[in-house]
Design a protein around this motif. Structure first.
Motif, PDB file in Angstrom:
ATOM      1  N   LEU A  63       0.578  -0.950  -0.416  1.00 18.01           N
ATOM      2  CA  LEU A  63       0.092  -0.153   0.118  1.00 18.01           C
ATOM      3  C   LEU A  63       0.678   1.362  -0.337  1.00 18.01           C
ATOM      4  CD1 LEU A  63      -2.286  -1.415   2.863  1.00 18.01           C
ATOM      5  CD2 LEU A  63      -2.530  -0.948   0.632  1.00 18.01           C
ATOM      6  N   TYR A  64       0.523   2.012  -0.486  1.00 20.15           N
ATOM      7  CA  TYR A  64       0.989   3.877  -0.622  1.00 20.15           C
ATOM      8  C   TYR A  64       0.238   4.676  -0.805  1.00 20.15           C
ATOM      9  CZ  TYR A  64       4.591   0.710  -3.269  1.00 20.15           C
ATOM     10  OH  TYR A  64       5.580  -0.434  -3.776  1.00 20.15           O
ATOM     11  N   ALA A  65       0.603   5.320   0.409  1.00 21.79           N
ATOM     12  CA  ALA A  65      -0.302   6.640   0.467  1.00 21.79           C
ATOM     13  C   ALA A  65       0.780   7.938   0.266  1.00 21.79           C
ATOM     14  CB  ALA A  65      -1.410   6.724   1.713  1.00 21.79           C
ATOM     15  N   GLY A  66       0.256   9.238   0.169  1.00 20.80           N
ATOM     16  CA  GLY A  66       0.836  10.698   0.705  1.00 20.80           C
ATOM     17  C   GLY A  66       0.115  10.913   1.716  1.00 20.80           C
ATOM     18  N   ARG A  67       0.659  11.190   3.065  1.00 21.15           N
ATOM     19  CA  ARG A  67       0.174  11.910   4.727  1.00 21.15           C
ATOM     20  C   ARG A  67      -0.174  13.344   3.855  1.00 21.15           C
ATOM     21  NH1 ARG A  67       5.399  11.526   5.413  1.00 21.15           N
ATOM     22  NH2 ARG A  67       6.958  13.942   5.700  1.00 21.15           N
ATOM     23  N   GLY A  68       0.181  13.846   2.707  1.00 17.61           N
ATOM     24  CA  GLY A  68      -0.500  15.392   2.809  1.00 17.61           C
ATOM     25  C   GLY A  68      -1.687  15.052   1.890  1.00 17.61           C
ATOM     26  N   SER A  77      -5.195   3.805   4.356  1.00 17.91           N
ATOM     27  CA  SER A  77      -3.538   3.106   3.614  1.00 17.91           C
ATOM     28  C   SER A  77      -3.902   2.286   4.998  1.00 17.91           C
ATOM     29  CB  SER A  77      -3.530   3.804   3.151  1.00 17.91           C
ATOM     30  OG  SER A  77      -3.028   4.072   2.273  1.00 17.91           O
ATOM     31  N   ARG A  78      -3.698   2.813   6.628  1.00 16.75           N
ATOM     32  CA  ARG A  78      -3.014   2.200   7.621  1.00 16.75           C
ATOM     33  C   ARG A  78      -3.583   1.479   8.388  1.00 16.75           C
ATOM     34  NH1 ARG A  78      -0.665   7.922   9.048  1.00 16.75           N
ATOM     35  NH2 ARG A  78       2.090   7.813   7.866  1.00 16.75           N
ATOM     36  N   LEU A  79      -5.799   2.031   8.301  1.00 14.18           N
ATOM     37  CA  LEU A  79      -6.421   0.564   8.266  1.00 14.18           C
ATOM     38  C   LEU A  79      -5.842  -0.962   7.471  1.00 14.18           C
ATOM     39  CD1 LEU A  79      -8.919   0.055  10.525  1.00 14.18           C
ATOM     40  CD2 LEU A  79     -10.116   1.458   8.763  1.00 14.18           C
ATOM     41  N   CYS A  80      -6.453  -0.888   6.370  1.00 15.55           N
ATOM     42  CA  CYS A  80      -6.110  -1.655   5.582  1.00 15.55           C
ATOM     43  C   CYS A  80      -4.372  -2.288   5.385  1.00 15.55           C
ATOM     44  CB  CYS A  80      -6.287  -0.861   4.020  1.00 15.55           C
ATOM     45  SG  CYS A  80      -6.298  -2.402   2.989  1.00 15.55           S
ATOM     46  N   LEU A  81      -4.124  -2.032   6.293  1.00 18.66           N
ATOM     47  CA  LEU A  81      -2.621  -2.350   6.381  1.00 18.66           C
ATOM     48  C   LEU A  81      -3.511  -3.492   7.890  1.00 18.66           C
ATOM     49  CD1 LEU A  81      -0.121  -3.304   6.029  1.00 18.66           C
ATOM     50  CD2 LEU A  81       0.412  -1.351   8.018  1.00 18.66           C
ATOM     51  N   LYS A  82      -3.683  -2.849   8.708  1.00 18.89           N
ATOM     52  CA  LYS A  82      -4.169  -3.711   9.846  1.00 18.89           C
ATOM     53  C   LYS A  82      -5.073  -4.655   9.913  1.00 18.89           C
ATOM     54  CE  LYS A  82      -5.638  -2.279  14.119  1.00 18.89           C
ATOM     55  NZ  LYS A  82      -6.114  -2.058  15.764  1.00 18.89           N
ATOM     56  N   GLU A  83      -5.853  -4.185   8.914  1.00 21.64           N
ATOM     57  CA  GLU A  83      -7.219  -5.586   8.389  1.00 21.64           C
ATOM     58  C   GLU A  83      -6.400  -6.498   7.919  1.00 21.64           C
ATOM     59  OE1 GLU A  83     -10.454  -3.015   6.689  1.00 21.64           O
ATOM     60  OE2 GLU A  83     -10.663  -2.452   8.525  1.00 21.64           O
ATOM     61  N   SER A  87      -5.380 -10.600   9.174  1.00 23.29           N
ATOM     62  CA  SER A  87      -5.859 -11.686   8.242  1.00 23.29           C
ATOM     63  C   SER A  87      -5.048 -12.578   7.812  1.00 23.29           C
ATOM     64  CB  SER A  87      -6.731 -11.183   7.406  1.00 23.29           C
ATOM     65  OG  SER A  87      -8.191 -10.981   7.792  1.00 23.29           O
ATOM     66  N   GLY A  88      -3.104 -12.600   8.559  1.00 25.56           N
ATOM     67  CA  GLY A  88      -2.526 -13.292   7.792  1.00 25.56           C
ATOM     68  C   GLY A  88      -1.708 -12.543   6.447  1.00 25.56           C
ATOM     69  N   VAL A  89      -2.198 -11.222   6.053  1.00 26.86           N
ATOM     70  CA  VAL A  89      -2.345 -11.228   4.449  1.00 26.86           C
ATOM     71  C   VAL A  89      -0.893 -10.916   4.813  1.00 26.86           C
ATOM     72  CG1 VAL A  89      -2.145  -9.995   2.668  1.00 26.86           C
ATOM     73  CG2 VAL A  89      -4.037 -11.063   3.925  1.00 26.86           C
ATOM     74  N   LYS A  90       0.219 -11.185   3.873  1.00 29.37           N
ATOM     75  CA  LYS A  90       1.545 -10.209   3.821  1.00 29.37           C
ATOM     76  C   LYS A  90       1.512  -8.760   2.899  1.00 29.37           C
ATOM     77  CE  LYS A  90       6.700 -11.173   2.576  1.00 29.37           C
ATOM     78  NZ  LYS A  90       7.256 -11.621   2.008  1.00 29.37           N
ATOM     79  N   ALA A  91       1.139  -7.915   4.030  1.00 27.56           N
ATOM     80  CA  ALA A  91       1.452  -6.452   3.240  1.00 27.56           C
ATOM     81  C   ALA A  91       2.208  -5.332   3.695  1.00 27.56           C
ATOM     82  CB  ALA A  91      -0.058  -6.425   3.743  1.00 27.56           C
ATOM     83  N   THR A  92       2.843  -4.341   3.055  1.00 27.14           N
ATOM     84  CA  THR A  92       3.137  -3.442   3.811  1.00 27.14           C
ATOM     85  C   THR A  92       2.643  -1.987   3.185  1.00 27.14           C
ATOM     86  OG1 THR A  92       5.128  -3.504   1.649  1.00 27.14           O
ATOM     87  CG2 THR A  92       5.312  -4.659   3.495  1.00 27.14           C
TER      88      THR A  92
END
Length: 122
Positions: A63-68, A77-83, A87-92
């Motif tokens: 996942l890529y996102a700009g804080r601005g 994006s941060r919530l998606c990463l956590k979710e 669930s065991g998905v390899k994500a960054t």
């Protein structure tokens, strides 16, 4: 507003007739309700807050996102990463900087290309 969106005004006329800030289009009560939702509004927001819930890709995810970014909150994006991780998905997640919505892809795309190129050679 009604006079601008009557079907007889061009985009340029509408844009020129709008206030400088979207806040000038809504009431203080509306802004307060959005900042502190409750009742049926809060319920509807929670029901629809499913950023990546239920998504279980069988491949690594980046996942890529700009804080601005003012159009899409980086918190999505941060919530998606956590979710995904829960669930065991390899994500960054990569924050591409304090850049706006239109600049974020230009920052992310070279990194994505490098990642895919690396996968091809693996």
């Amino acid at each position: 507003m009604e006079r601008l969106f009557d079907g007889h005004h061009s985009f340029e006329e509408i844009a020129a007739g709008l206030p400088a800030s979207p806040r000038d289009l809504v009431t203080a009560a509306y802004l307060k309700r959005m900042a502190e939702p409750s009742g049926s509004l809060l319920h509807a927001m929670l029901v629809n807050d499913v950023t990546c819930a239920g998504w279980r890709p069988g491949v690594p995810v980046r996942l890529y996102a700009g804080r601005g970014d003012k159009d899409v909150a980086v918190a999505n994006s941060r919530l998606c990463l956590k979710e995904l991780k829960a669930s065991g998905v390899k994500a960054t997640f990569t924050d591409v900087g304090n850049v706006d919505h239109m600049t974020s892809p230009f920052r992310a795309l070279p990194r994505i290309l490098d990642w895919f190129t690396g996968l091809r050679g693996a």
